[in-house]
Design a protein around this motif. Structure first.
Motif, PDB file in Angstrom:
ATOM      1  N   GLN A   7       0.828  -1.193   0.000  1.00  0.00           N
ATOM      2  CA  GLN A   7       0.000   0.000   0.000  1.00  0.00           C
ATOM      3  C   GLN A   7       0.865   1.246   0.000  1.00  0.00           C
ATOM      4  O   GLN A   7       0.594   2.205  -0.704  1.00  0.00           O
ATOM      5  N   GLY A 170      -2.995   4.529   6.282  1.00  0.00           N
ATOM      6  CA  GLY A 170      -3.995   3.512   6.612  1.00  0.00           C
ATOM      7  C   GLY A 170      -4.305   3.495   8.091  1.00  0.00           C
ATOM      8  O   GLY A 170      -4.010   4.439   8.836  1.00  0.00           O
ATOM      9  N   THR A 186      -4.710   5.067   0.084  1.00  0.00           N
ATOM     10  CA  THR A 186      -3.818   4.565   1.117  1.00  0.00           C
ATOM     11  C   THR A 186      -2.406   4.467   0.573  1.00  0.00           C
ATOM     12  O   THR A 186      -2.187   4.000  -0.543  1.00  0.00           O
TER      13      THR A 186
END
Length: 363
Positions: A7, A170, A186
């Protein structure tokens, strides 16, 4: 969900979903499936005398394990044929009860698979449509206390939530942003790929407010490289980093520790002055500090003579205090920084501004 390092490296767009949790939906379907199996096993076990296992001697009735086995191979349409209904009433039960249960079980399995595929497709479509409409928007880097306060201020002053994108690594911040109805990307905002997924090239404003000054500086450098025209507002915790933040490309820098320290000092020296300052910083109560256009009727007047309490005048992108000789007389194109009652929407244009009256004057 991909691991956290993926991410941070690539970034993922997550739009707020109004539906229930997927775990709730999956659990409900699982309970229904287990219920169908348990009911069918009980039905077969109660009527076990009407079934015959071809592997057992004549007169032998099936047991509970045989009932479970028959149920699973029947509901899954495998049907080995070693256990079969032989009594007329048992065959009727299979035709009118167990067969519909078999169909319901298959629909449940297929429906779950199709829903997963449809959800993925719907999510991709929503993101594609969101990207096509995302332009001149506001990007918020970091959704902590300062980020949430910035969003509240923007929304209360007329900015649509659909025009705000949050970039955060996140965790709880993503949940908070979703609860506030905001789209989230994210990932690490110091990486260009993450910012590009937030549409940074088309953003008009960027607010950078993470809890680390080094991250804020790197994010500012990356934003400025990707979008030379965006107006960047960044926060720093320490005053000594403010100049570095400006050199990195920030248009405006807010030093959080100094601001809090000054407010604490003012409140200590003069509690009433501290109360007034807190009132000015609190949206929707008492007084508001706002910027507005100069009205046509106000051209040529002195800032001190206007109904609003003028504290500064913006002329040619420069800010002058209301008592500065440069702005003794207000001129066309000026903008005013005023203190006005909170009941008036601070950033809303007023009737009689130059942009609204130009056509009538020219006529």
């Amino acid at each position: 969900m991909p691991p956290e390092e993926d991410q941070s490296s690539h970034g993922h767009v997550i739009l707020p979903e109004p539906t229930r949790s997927p775990w709730w939906s999956l659990g409900r379907r699982l309970l229904i499936g287990v219920g169908i199996i348990a009911f069918t096993v009980l039905l077969v076990w109660i009527d076990r005398g009407g079934y015959r296992d071809n592997n057992d001697p004549p007169g032998y009735h099936i047991d509970l394990i045989d009932a479970l086995y028959y149920t699973t191979v029947t509901l899954s349409t495998t049907g080995y044929g070693d256990i079969a209904p032989v009594a007329p009433h048992t065959r009727l039960i299979n035709a009118f009860i167990i067969t519909p249960l078999r169909i319901a079980f298959l629909v449940l399995l297929i429906g779950t698979t199709l829903e997963v595929l449809a959800t993925q497709g719907r999510r991709m479509f929503r993101i594609a449509r969101w990207r096509s409409h995302m332009t001149e928007h506001v990007v918020i880097v970091g959704y902590g206390t300062k980020g949430r306060s910035a969003v509240d201020t923007l929304v209360n002053n007329g900015i649509q939530r659909q025009s705000i994108v949050v970039v955060d690594k996140g965790g709880a911040a993503v949940s908070d942003a979703h609860a506030d109805g905001l789209a989230v990307v994210t990932g690490d905002a110091t990486r260009s790929g993450v910012l590009q997924r937030a549409g940074i090239e088309q953003a008009s404003q960027v607010i950078i407010t993470t809890d680390r000054d080094d991250s804020n500086v790197l994010s500012t450098l990356t934003v400025r490289q990707l979008n030379p025209n965006a107006y960047i507002v960044a926060s720093v915790r320490e005053h000594e980093n403010a100049s570095l933040m400006r050199q990195s490309g920030a248009n405006s820098v807010i030093t959080s520790s100094d601001a809090v320290g000054r407010l604490l000092g003012l409140s200590s020296l003069s509690p009433t002055l501290g109360t007034v300052m807190e009132d000015l910083l609190t949206y929707g109560e008492g007084l508001e500090v706002a910027e507005r256009d100069l009205l046509v009727a106000e051209v040529g007047q002195q800032p001190q003579s206007l109904p609003d309490q003028v504290i500064a005048v913006v002329r040619d992108e420069n800010v002058y205090r209301y008592f500065d000789p440069t702005v003794t007389q207000l001129a066309r194109g000026d903008r005013l920084i005023v203190v006005r009652p909170a009941r008036e929407l601070p950033w809303a244009p007023r009737p009689g501004t130059h942009g609204e009256e130009t056509d009538s004057e020219d006529a």
